[in-house]
Design a protein around this motif. Structure first.
Motif: not given
Length: 429
Positions: A102-109, A111-118
């Motif tokens: 669960g922790t890994l899934a939240v972390s991946i989400l 990171i993906v959101g940050f990459c999309l914004q930046k």
């Protein structure tokens, strides 16, 4: 040191050190986690080899001797009722895999959101530049106007210097389109501006039109004080004026000759810029009264020391300038000196600069009178002398002072301040 069963008490004392205990515990944990056999040696290291635990120190079922368990903080597994091994107990102590997933899934989400914004920062790529087409068009028009002026000059073999937008000493030459008025208006939001004019004798007839057109085109939207000097105070007609604009009328003696009237202005300027104006205005513009404003003249003309290029000489060679050429005069300019011929009908600047200019010119006029001579063009000759050796910080193109009787009108797309056609003989009598 070799740690043997009989040395457990010594090892325990040795491991009391915080760093040693932590490192030994960490390596033993790793040994158990990766199922190291009793035949392997687990090395405990800080900066050097401190201790080796040999095969006999770990029992065949992976149980740590009690003394070492106590030192390292492990539970005493020998007393475990079910006889469980340390490996099984270790598994109980581990975080459940569901939590890790669960922790890994939240972390991946995240990171993906940050990459999309930046995305622009992380994955730089060439993007289309947003172009302000109005600014681009204005810049093109300025450039085209400049090249059009140069083309006309080259076709007639004329002097080019006055057609540029910078002087050799990097002072701007103000032409239409070379300034952003909206920006300048904000910068001069609270600037106080004075307009100085002489209207003596028959020149009083030009004052009303001068003031009316100034209200329409001169420094519109800004605080303006008109300084009118005349010998006919009763004949002054006050125009309808906008808020924040003031008309001051001052009585002055009218000299018999118009040349003396012209030179009198420097004397009055010297007095008023020193004693009266500093508490009222920040910049002063000096102009001839026999002129009218026909287009916008705003804060783009303000500067520390501003001079206008004479419309009759803006395409002439230096040799054609009508500088005072007699060394005996205080207005004398040696041959080969000077860059432009400046008009006495329009100049300005900050009060302290105008005070220095008027004082120098007035002293030159007095000096010439003592020698019983007069400069060729009176105050204009002394003005040019001053500006040759005290370079103006801004120049005004002939757009800001024009005579419709002059040639080369095709170079002047906007005529902002124009000389009134008149019979000069009638007026000066």
């Amino acid at each position: 040191m070799l740690c043997e069963p009989k040395h457990w008490s010594f090892c325990k004392l040795d491991f009391v050190s915080k760093n040693y205990a932590f490192q030994c515990r960490s390596i033993v944990e790793q040994s158990i986690q990766f199922h190291h056999t009793g035949s392997e040696i687990v090395t405990l290291v800080e900066d050097r080899k401190l201790c080796k635990i040999q095969q006999e120190n770990i029992t065949s079922n992976g149980i740590i001797p009690p003394a070492l368990q106590d030192t390292l903080g492990f539970p005493t597994l020998q007393s475990d009722i079910n006889g469980k091994t340390l490996q099984e107990n270790w598994k109980k102590m581990q975080i459940p895999r569901t939590y890790i997933s669960g922790t890994l899934a939240v972390s991946i989400l995240f990171i993906v959101g940050f990459c999309l914004q930046k995305a622009n920062l992380i994955f730089p790529c060439k993007q289309e530049q947003i172009i302000n087409y109005s600014e681009k068009t204005a810049a093109q028009e300025i450039e085209l106007a400049h090249y059009e002026r140069l083309r006309l000059v080259k076709s007639r073999n004329l002097r080019q210097m006055a057609l540029f937008v910078l002087t050799p000493w990097l002072a701007p030459i103000v032409w239409n389109g070379t300034f952003d008025l909206s920006v300048l208006d904000k910068q001069h939001n609270n600037t106080r501006i004075g307009l100085f004019v002489f209207a003596v004798k028959k020149y009083i007839r030009f004052l009303q039109l001068f003031l009316e057109t100034a209200e329409r085109y001169f420094m519109v939207g800004h605080k303006v004080t008109y300084y009118v000097f005349t010998d006919k105070v009763d004949e002054v007609v006050k125009p309808k004026m906008a808020d924040g604009r003031i008309l001051q009328i001052h009585n002055v003696v009218a000299d018999k000759r118009w040349q003396d009237v012209s030179m009198r202005r420097m004397e009055v300027l010297t007095v008023y810029t020193k004693k009266h104006m500093p508490n009222e205005i920040d910049y002063l513009v000096c102009a001839d009264v026999d002129m009218v404003f026909t287009d916008h003249v705003g804060v783009e003309i303000l500067g520390d020391l501003v001079a206008a290029i004479h419309p009759g000489f803006f395409l002439s060679d230096r040799e054609s300038f009508t500088y005072e050429d007699r060394p005996i005069s205080a207005a004398y300019i040696p041959q080969g000196e000077g860059d432009f011929y400046y008009a006495g009908a329009l100049y300005g600047g900050k009060l302290d600069e105008i005070y220095k200019l008027s004082t120098t010119c007035q002293n030159g006029i007095i000096e010439d009178k003592k020698k019983n001579i007069e400069a060729l063009w009176q105050e204009e000759s002394h003005l040019n002398r001053y500006l040759v050796y005290n370079k103006p910080t801004k120049l005004l193109s002939p757009e800001y002072i024009w005579d419709t009787n002059l040639p080369y009108e095709e170079f002047i797309k906007k005529k902002r301040f124009v000389i009134v056609n008149k019979n000069k003989r009638k007026i000066t009598r």
